[in-house]
Design a protein around this motif. Structure first.
Motif, PDB file in Angstrom:
ATOM      1  N   CYS A   1       0.828  -1.207   0.000  1.00  0.00           N
ATOM      2  CA  CYS A   1       0.000   0.000   0.000  1.00  0.00           C
ATOM      3  C   CYS A   1       0.862   1.257   0.000  1.00  0.00           C
ATOM      4  O   CYS A   1       0.621   2.197  -0.769  1.00  0.00           O
ATOM      5  CB  CYS A   1      -0.920   0.004   1.215  1.00  0.00           C
ATOM      6  SG  CYS A   1      -2.269  -1.189   1.158  1.00  0.00           S
TER       7      CYS A   1
ATOM      8  N   PRO B   1      -5.594   7.424  -1.782  1.00  0.00           N
ATOM      9  CA  PRO B   1      -6.471   6.255  -1.668  1.00  0.00           C
ATOM     10  C   PRO B   1      -6.309   5.336  -2.878  1.00  0.00           C
ATOM     11  O   PRO B   1      -6.035   5.786  -3.996  1.00  0.00           O
ATOM     12  CB  PRO B   1      -7.878   6.857  -1.636  1.00  0.00           C
ATOM     13  CG  PRO B   1      -7.684   8.291  -1.263  1.00  0.00           C
ATOM     14  CD  PRO B   1      -6.348   8.683  -1.835  1.00  0.00           C
TER      15      PRO B   1
ATOM     16  N   PHE C   1      -6.914   0.950   0.839  1.00  0.00           N
ATOM     17  CA  PHE C   1      -6.043   1.912   1.519  1.00  0.00           C
ATOM     18  C   PHE C   1      -6.635   3.306   1.371  1.00  0.00           C
ATOM     19  O   PHE C   1      -7.040   3.702   0.268  1.00  0.00           O
ATOM     20  CB  PHE C   1      -4.656   1.848   0.876  1.00  0.00           C
ATOM     21  CG  PHE C   1      -3.570   2.579   1.604  1.00  0.00           C
ATOM     22  CD1 PHE C   1      -3.190   2.217   2.878  1.00  0.00           C
ATOM     23  CD2 PHE C   1      -2.896   3.627   0.987  1.00  0.00           C
ATOM     24  CE1 PHE C   1      -2.164   2.879   3.549  1.00  0.00           C
ATOM     25  CE2 PHE C   1      -1.868   4.290   1.636  1.00  0.00           C
ATOM     26  CZ  PHE C   1      -1.496   3.921   2.922  1.00  0.00           C
ATOM     27  N   ASP C   2      -6.707   4.069   2.475  1.00  0.00           N
ATOM     28  CA  ASP C   2      -7.306   5.403   2.422  1.00  0.00           C
ATOM     29  C   ASP C   2      -6.277   6.518   2.250  1.00  0.00           C
ATOM     30  O   ASP C   2      -6.612   7.697   2.316  1.00  0.00           O
ATOM     31  CB  ASP C   2      -8.165   5.663   3.658  1.00  0.00           C
ATOM     32  CG  ASP C   2      -7.361   5.747   4.960  1.00  0.00           C
ATOM     33  OD1 ASP C   2      -6.113   5.654   4.916  1.00  0.00           O
ATOM     34  OD2 ASP C   2      -7.988   5.897   6.025  1.00  0.00           O
TER      35      ASP C   2
ATOM     36  N   ASN D   1      -3.977   4.638   6.103  1.00  0.00           N
ATOM     37  CA  ASN D   1      -4.146   3.366   6.799  1.00  0.00           C
ATOM     38  C   ASN D   1      -4.868   2.346   5.920  1.00  0.00           C
ATOM     39  O   ASN D   1      -5.582   2.710   4.970  1.00  0.00           O
ATOM     40  CB  ASN D   1      -4.960   3.556   8.086  1.00  0.00           C
ATOM     41  CG  ASN D   1      -4.322   4.546   9.037  1.00  0.00           C
ATOM     42  OD1 ASN D   1      -3.214   4.324   9.513  1.00  0.00           O
ATOM     43  ND2 ASN D   1      -5.013   5.645   9.297  1.00  0.00           N
ATOM     44  N   ILE D   2      -4.673   1.085   6.249  1.00  0.00           N
ATOM     45  CA  ILE D   2      -5.440   0.020   5.608  1.00  0.00           C
ATOM     46  C   ILE D   2      -6.832   0.021   6.207  1.00  0.00           C
ATOM     47  O   ILE D   2      -7.014  -0.096   7.423  1.00  0.00           O
ATOM     48  CB  ILE D   2      -4.761  -1.342   5.809  1.00  0.00           C
ATOM     49  CG1 ILE D   2      -3.437  -1.388   5.039  1.00  0.00           C
ATOM     50  CG2 ILE D   2      -5.667  -2.472   5.368  1.00  0.00           C
ATOM     51  CD1 ILE D   2      -2.652  -2.667   5.230  1.00  0.00           C
ATOM     52  N   VAL D   3      -7.837   0.169   5.345  1.00  0.00           N
ATOM     53  CA  VAL D   3      -9.233   0.216   5.783  1.00  0.00           C
ATOM     54  C   VAL D   3      -9.823  -1.181   5.868  1.00  0.00           C
ATOM     55  O   VAL D   3     -10.583  -1.508   6.778  1.00  0.00           O
ATOM     56  CB  VAL D   3     -10.071   1.090   4.824  1.00  0.00           C
ATOM     57  CG1 VAL D   3     -11.544   1.091   5.219  1.00  0.00           C
ATOM     58  CG2 VAL D   3      -9.520   2.507   4.774  1.00  0.00           C
ATOM     59  N   LYS D   4      -9.444  -2.022   4.905  1.00  0.00           N
ATOM     60  CA  LYS D   4     -10.031  -3.361   4.859  1.00  0.00           C
ATOM     61  C   LYS D   4      -9.092  -4.293   4.115  1.00  0.00           C
ATOM     62  O   LYS D   4      -8.410  -3.889   3.174  1.00  0.00           O
ATOM     63  CB  LYS D   4     -11.392  -3.331   4.150  1.00  0.00           C
ATOM     64  CG  LYS D   4     -12.106  -4.668   4.092  1.00  0.00           C
ATOM     65  CD  LYS D   4     -13.457  -4.546   3.396  1.00  0.00           C
ATOM     66  CE  LYS D   4     -14.169  -5.896   3.321  1.00  0.00           C
ATOM     67  NZ  LYS D   4     -15.478  -5.785   2.618  1.00  0.00           N
TER      68      LYS D   4
ATOM     69  N   TYR E   1     -14.594  -5.294  -2.129  1.00  0.00           N
ATOM     70  CA  TYR E   1     -14.448  -3.861  -1.866  1.00  0.00           C
ATOM     71  C   TYR E   1     -15.467  -3.102  -2.721  1.00  0.00           C
ATOM     72  O   TYR E   1     -15.355  -3.088  -3.955  1.00  0.00           O
ATOM     73  CB  TYR E   1     -13.051  -3.374  -2.224  1.00  0.00           C
ATOM     74  CG  TYR E   1     -11.928  -4.142  -1.561  1.00  0.00           C
ATOM     75  CD1 TYR E   1     -11.845  -4.246  -0.174  1.00  0.00           C
ATOM     76  CD2 TYR E   1     -10.934  -4.766  -2.319  1.00  0.00           C
ATOM     77  CE1 TYR E   1     -10.815  -4.949   0.437  1.00  0.00           C
ATOM     78  CE2 TYR E   1      -9.901  -5.470  -1.726  1.00  0.00           C
ATOM     79  CZ  TYR E   1      -9.854  -5.552  -0.348  1.00  0.00           C
ATOM     80  OH  TYR E   1      -8.826  -6.248   0.257  1.00  0.00           O
TER      81      TYR E   1
ATOM     82  N   GLU F   1     -15.627  -0.158  -3.372  1.00  0.00           N
ATOM     83  CA  GLU F   1     -14.947   0.921  -4.105  1.00  0.00           C
ATOM     84  C   GLU F   1     -14.135   0.421  -5.298  1.00  0.00           C
ATOM     85  O   GLU F   1     -13.492   1.219  -5.981  1.00  0.00           O
ATOM     86  CB  GLU F   1     -14.000   1.664  -3.152  1.00  0.00           C
ATOM     87  CG  GLU F   1     -14.657   2.264  -1.928  1.00  0.00           C
ATOM     88  CD  GLU F   1     -14.795   1.281  -0.762  1.00  0.00           C
ATOM     89  OE1 GLU F   1     -15.125   1.734   0.341  1.00  0.00           O
ATOM     90  OE2 GLU F   1     -14.586   0.063  -0.975  1.00  0.00           O
TER      91      GLU F   1
END
Length: 282
Positions: free
Chosen positions: A94, A102, A117-118, A121-124, A225, A227
């Protein structure tokens, strides 16, 4: 300050010093290696460098127990170090691929993994429990898919001849015996990937197997995801690098956009950790 960063996959590890010295070592995975094997994997140059800081990104470093295993091994080799950080290789991917933006990072090397990745940080992430259960589209999966086709006589006559030339020592009986033996590791399956790449353009069945693996990766990782169709999807790893056309084809079929592909994330990690590293190693 003598700082090193390391990016470790199941097959090899890239070590980069704050002076720009790049080394290649054997792979590190605490799920398949003993603590002694982890210690022995550290290159002699790194051992003798009076290391003060180490930022390690490694395959398999996803649980507290695996992190502690790697940490303990390194602390024994570098007892005078001031800082040692052990992170999962997906965080390294990431940071290397997305920087502070992101995006979705995918790993397609010996194994496979992904993360949303936002920018900070790693979101999921999606559970990736290794080559026995998952690693869709990675080198271990592709190697197993090739061997399954061999066992079931799905090779064309021409591919069968090429196999006999490349691997005269492997027949069905020996392959089965080794595959279920005590010394098996995922990297062994991945060792057949160069054969797939070498014959990719000559045998249509190979392209189908590769796209099959990437389609499974998309279904089991990226489709989780929401997104995925809005954000660029970046990749690192040798499989993504060498089979980028097939990867792009599989993504387009699912309405997704391929972003950057970086064979090894060490350069991106160098930038993230503010190490001056101008050379390109691919």
């Amino acid at each position: 300050m003598n700082q090193w960063i390391a990016d470790a996959g199941g097959t090899k590890t890239s070590w980069l010093s704050s002076e720009g010295q790049l080394l290649e070592g054997v792979g590190v995975n605490p799920n398949t290696m003993s603590e002694k094997e982890i210690k022995d994997s550290i290159p002699q140059v790194v051992r003798e460098s009076n290391l003060t800081e180490l930022y390690f990104y490694g395959a398999g470093c996803s649980s507290d127990s695996s992190v502690q295993k790697v940490m303990h091994a390194f602390q024994q080799v570098f007892p005078l170090s001031k800082r040692i950080e052990i992170n999962h290789d997906i965080l390294g991917a990431c940071r290397a691929l997305c920087g502070h933006q992101p995006g979705i990072a995918g790993i397609l090397g010996t194994g496979s993994n992904s993360a949303l990745f936002d920018g900070q940080n790693i979101v999921k992430t999606v559970a990736s429990p290794g080559f026995l259960f998952a690693d869709e589209g990675g080198g271990t999966w592709l190697g197993k898919r090739l061997l399954l086709a061999y066992f079931r006589s799905d090779f064309s006559a021409g591919l069968q001849r090429e196999w006999a030339v490349a691997y005269p020592e492997w027949d069905t009986e020996r392959l089965i015996r080794f595959a279920y033996g005590p010394e098996l590791k995922g990297a062994w399956f991945a060792s057949f990937v160069p054969f797939l790449y070498q014959h990719l353009e000559s045998f249509p069945e190979i392209k189908l197997w590769v796209i099959e693996g990437f389609s499974l990766f998309i279904d089991q990782h990226l489709m989780r995801y929401p997104e995925a169709k809005q954000l660029p999807i970046h990749f690192t790893g040798s499989v993504a690098h060498f089979f980028h056309q097939q990867l792009n084809e599989a993504l387009e079929l699912k309405g997704m956009q391929l972003g950057r592909i970086v064979r090894r994330p060490i350069e991106g990690l160098a930038a993230f950790h503010e190490i001056n590293f101008k050379r390109t190693h691919v």
